[in-house]
Design an enzyme around this catalytic site. Sequence first.
Site, short mmCIF file in Angstrom:
data_model
loop_
_atom_site.label_atom_id
_atom_site.label_comp_id
_atom_site.label_asym_id
_atom_site.label_seq_id
_atom_site.Cartn_x
_atom_site.Cartn_y
_atom_site.Cartn_z
CD GLU A 62 -1.73 -2.39 1.58
OE1 GLU A 62 -0.54 -2.65 1.89
OE2 GLU A 62 -2.65 -3.24 1.67
CE LYS A 122 -17.05 -7.03 2.74
NZ LYS A 122 -16.40 -8.31 3.08
CG MET A 136 22.42 12.49 3.88
SD MET A 136 23.62 13.57 3.07
CE MET A 136 22.70 14.14 1.65
CG PHE A 146 -9.72 -10.00 10.69
CD1 PHE A 146 -8.48 -10.37 11.19
CD2 PHE A 146 -9.90 -10.03 9.31
CE1 PHE A 146 -7.45 -10.77 10.36
CE2 PHE A 146 -8.88 -10.43 8.46
CZ PHE A 146 -7.65 -10.80 8.99
CD GLN A 147 -7.28 -7.53 7.09
OE1 GLN A 147 -8.17 -7.32 6.27
NE2 GLN A 147 -6.08 -7.94 6.72
#
Lengths: 185, 596
Positions: free
Chosen positions: B67, B179, B499, B129-130
């Site tokens: 993502e 959802k 760096m 969940f999630q």
Amino acid sequence: MVVKGKKQSISVYGDGPGDRAIERHTLSVLVDNEPGVLARVIGLFSGRGYNIESLTVAETNKELNQSRMTIIAVGTPAVIDQIRHQLERLVPVHRVNDLTEEGDHVERELALVKVVGTDEKRIEALRSANIFRARVVDSTQESFVFEVTGSADKVNAFIDLMIPLGMVNVSRTGSAAISRGPDKM
Amino acid sequence: MISAVKEKALAAKTSKTKKMSGAEMVIEALVEQGIDTIFGYPGGAVLPIYDALFQQNKVKHILCRHEQGAAHAAEGYARSTGKTGVVLVTSGPGATNAVTGLTDALLDSIPLVCITGQVPTFLIGNDAFQEADTTGITRPCTKHNYLVKDVNDLSNILHEAFHISGSGRPGPVVIDLPKDVQFAEGNYINKANAITHMYQPQTEPDMMAIEEAVRLIANAKKPIFYTGGGVINAGPKASKDLTEFVKKTGHPITSTLMGLGAFPAHEEQWLGMLGMHGTYEANWAMHDCDVMVCIGARFDDRITGDIAKFSPKSKKIHIDIDPSSINKIVSVDLPIVADAGSAITAMLKIWKDKKYKVNQDALNRWWSKIDEWRSVNCLSYKNSDTIIKPQFALERLRHHLSKQKKDVFITTEVGQHQMWAAQFLPFDKPNHWMTSGGLGTMGYGLPAAIGTQLGNPDGLVIDVAGEASILMNIQEMSTAVQYNLPVKIFILNNQWMGMVRQWQELLHGERYSQSYTESLPDFVKLAEAYGGVGLRADTPDELDGVIEQMLKTDKVTIVDVRTCQSENCFPMIPSGKAHNEMILAADADKFDKKLV
């Protein structure tokens, strides 16, 4: 190597702003009354390290679904200016007025003060409450709950007076403020 | 919850609207907003939208491999096309993985709309969940965010999200979509009827202030233009007008990392980038100038160095669309809240109408001073016959790109290679340079290159990378292969987090804590394993051949350029120092190593 306690200028981020004059400003903020709007404002203050002294909020226009927040913030003039601009940047914020900057305004706070005591102390508490025009909103044989309204200073003074007289709890609303005169904020 | 007034206004319009599911509304709104490409990754809480995607062909979905990659790809797409980037991810880990990309877009003012799935409304708060508190997590890293609880609010929120994301100072907007709301049927309000006018930032300048600014510019003896990403964000016309205006004045111009390309780098008036690794002439000119015209830049600490010693003698004009950027770090003499494009166009018009002339004598003296600084040749480096110097590699790349007929887009990761790319590659056009400036996100370059290539199918897209950064989103190689995107990854491989190593050498007593990149993969085999092309250059004489080969491939290509391990990026303003205290490569031993 970081040498602690030495001059700050060895830090790669240079010196901090140092001790500039700290001011106390009252901001009046008109917001959409939607979920999360308080979290956005609070998050702004915590995320950017601004100091907040008092914050009150309630719906003020049901038709437009708007709330007004009164925020008392402390900081250097530059920081106060930033706070105002950062608040204005939030999408649900419609208007920010710096009342301290804009001129005369009225500030009021309400406190509920519970005092427990008997005999002399009880009488003294009631007498002092009268002087401060505090109302008795609850009373038992050994206690009072006073309602006092006024500027934060007045509320502080009242509380200071009640502490030796048996004050056990205090609940304060924080300041609500509005500009004086006919002009709309 | 929307206001009663808004609700009434919307209700009046809903009679004309279509009924559809929440998931279908998402697609419908994307199409209406002119979005044909989105980036994402499916998951449980976002499946209804993926189902709706499957049943249409107007919106193309690019499946990224993470993502974060999807968010950066959308950023690259947005920055190179000027459109809004759209990201679609699932709840919980999908949303949290996107957070880095959202923060990156916030800091660099990139318009993104990110739709995150959420567990059904009746499960929110149950640690389902999630489940993650996506609006809570993304509140500080977005311009605005929404949790949609009623499908009838959804279409208006979608249109408003695009409006907020793209107007004023652009930024990322998250729409968290449970959802059950995706499944539910409701009224779709089309774009024309949507109510988005609540958010209307000021874009037109105060003309009195513009008049004053032009007068200051005309009377300046030692002027400098200092421009930033705001000019790029204002659209190609802003860059065109800026170029015309700056040429008319004959004044020198420098730019931030974000603003490269707004003014053509081949012009004589171009001083190069300013700031920590900017050019000697740009920084000295900033320090000594008498009038500074800052357009669409925000006085970042990497630009200003020590604030107390920042450009002490100048009158400062600051044009910015975000009022909170003005007087935030540096207090200015003439603040102008406006879109950079509107302000530049207005200044140009006044300059022409009033036939302003510059003080040519003073300007000539100023240029001769600048030429003295230029003669220091601050980007010079010691080349080698045996080891590839990273600067040399980029000079050769620049040479080959100059012969390219294709439109060249450069993206970068973050670190030394990024600064060298900014110093050594030429930027002549806006929207052709994609780099993570504000947040400094390693792993940005490859997904951004993918987004850029998708937005510009005929362009040549090169990700100038370091071997450490590239590994942070290397999985996006699969995305490039899947969609036949011939992105070129030009790795300046010094086997160090360059760096970090440089700061440890200069500022931390040469204690190289954890900055050596042990156990690196074989990048040639890695490219081949993904189905791309892998090339390697070990010595300077191999460089040209490898670059030529790279430019010929039609597949994603990794070029592993094995560079000098100890090269440092100069010139450099040590943090906390002023512009006139910058250190050149030749004087590296003068570096104050006590500074931390």
